[in-house]
Structures are given as C-alpha cells and as structure tokens.
Design an enzyme around this catalytic site. Structure first.
Site, PDB file in Angstrom:
ATOM      1  N   ASP A   7      27.459  14.657  62.320  1.00  0.00           N
ATOM      2  CA  ASP A   7      27.912  14.828  60.950  1.00  0.00           C
ATOM      3  C   ASP A   7      26.664  14.903  60.069  1.00  0.00           C
ATOM      4  O   ASP A   7      25.559  14.602  60.531  1.00  0.00           O
ATOM      5  CB  ASP A   7      28.783  13.633  60.571  1.00  0.00           C
ATOM      6  CG  ASP A   7      29.436  13.772  59.210  1.00  0.00           C
ATOM      7  OD1 ASP A   7      29.668  14.896  58.755  1.00  0.00           O
ATOM      8  OD2 ASP A   7      29.721  12.724  58.602  1.00  0.00           O
ATOM      9  N   ASP A   9      26.445  14.231  55.943  1.00  0.00           N
ATOM     10  CA  ASP A   9      26.394  13.240  54.868  1.00  0.00           C
ATOM     11  C   ASP A   9      26.775  11.853  55.383  1.00  0.00           C
ATOM     12  O   ASP A   9      27.828  11.675  55.988  1.00  0.00           O
ATOM     13  CB  ASP A   9      27.313  13.648  53.719  1.00  0.00           C
ATOM     14  CG  ASP A   9      26.915  14.982  53.105  1.00  0.00           C
ATOM     15  OD1 ASP A   9      25.730  15.357  53.192  1.00  0.00           O
ATOM     16  OD2 ASP A   9      27.796  15.657  52.543  1.00  0.00           O
TER      17      ASP A   9
END
Length: 194
Positions: A7, A9
């Site tokens: 991922d 953020d």
C-alpha cells in the site's frame, strides 16, 4: 520472481486525514524507504497498489499524482530502493468499481502484468481494506501497525497472527510494527525449495 504488493499512504508515507494531494504533502515514514531498499537487495521486486479517490472526487489531478510518484521514486533511488510499478484506482467510492480496495482488481492487475499467481505474493499495508483486497486475490496478508492501524499497537503484539482482537482481518494475516519490521521478518524467512 519474488514480488510483493505494498500500500502507499500510511505504509510508505505519512497518511493524512484528507488526502496526499501534492508532492509537497508527501512525506516518507521513518525507515520505510530504507526497508524497500533492503527488500530489493534481498531479491524482492516491489509494486504499489493504492486507492487514489481524490482524482475521482476532483481534489487533485493526474499531474499532481504523477508529481507525488516522481518524488517517491527519487526518494527511493536516493537510498538504493526501487518500486517496479504503481497500480492505482482513481475512482470515487460511489463508482462501485472492481479496482477500489477492498475489491481485488488492483491485485489481479498486478498478477496479470507480472504473469504470476498471487498465492506467493505478499500483500502489505496499514489499512483493513488493503489486506482484505489482497486476501480476496489470494495473497498472504500482512498488516502494518502504522497509519490507519497505528491504534492497534496497544491491542495486539507485532508478529502475531491476528485473531478475534481485530475484526475483519483475513485468516492468517500477520501483524508487524512497521514496514521495517515486516522487511526484517520477510528477509529472515527461508528461501522456498523447488
């Protein structure tokens, strides 16, 4: 090929309550970029899978997203790291697309692009929807206790298999304090025998 899906953020960079909408707002988490470099040096190819609904909501445009990712690539290169590709979903939640996590579409795109079945491709992120999407695509999952999951540090210990303590986690999902701890764990695993 050893491949893993991260991922963005809250995993590589600080997450915000709103959106990381410009390169100026993108700030790497301590040790995260160095962890990617260590994984690369250990033979792992890294790709990102990230929801970017700010585009679909009109909060920033593709030029801004490209500037953020250019900054990310430069920062990684400065520490000897690399991300092979960035897969992103630009849609707003109401678009009900197949690529917005927790749907598995981004992960399926990764598998198609690299020609790999996903059962040996770790999915690593700090949000429940990331590990749910990874699990739906067949990936082994790893939740980082950073960003959206930082509050779980007091609930469960890192390195534990998640159980009933965290509702909604896929079975067998492992927890790690941060990306550096995940890298330590992964690099310590024995190489598969063929």
């Amino acid at each position: 090929m050893k491949l893993l899906i991260l991922d963005r953020d809250g995993t590589l960079n600080r997450s915000r309550d709103d959106y990381v909408a410009s390169a100026d707002e993108w700030e790497a988490l301590p040790g995260a970029l160095e962890a990617v470099a260590r994984l690369n040096h250990g033979g792992w190819r890294v790709v990102l899978a990230t929801n970017q609904s700010g585009i679909g909501r009109g909060l920033f445009d593709m030029a801004s997203l490209n500037a953020i990712h250019a900054k990310l690539h430069r920062a990684l290169a400065a520490v000897g790291g690399r991300v092979e590709a960035i897969f992103f979903c630009p849609h707003a939640p109401e678009d009900a697309c197949h690529c917005r996590k927790p749907e598995p579409g981004l992960f399926e795109q990764v598998g198609d692009r690299f020609g790999l079945p996903l059962e040996d491709v770790p999915a690593v992120g700090n949000a429940l929807r990331h590990v749910q999407a990874g699990a739906a695509a067949g990936c082994p999952t790893h939740l980082l206790l950073t960003g959206k999951s930082e509050h779980l540090r007091s609930v469960v210990g890192a390195g534990d298999a998640a159980g009933a303590e965290v509702t909604g986690l896929p079975p067998g999902c492992l927890l790690h304090q941060d990306l550096a701890a995940f890298a330590d764990w992964l690099l310590a695993q024995p190489e598969p025998t063929t």
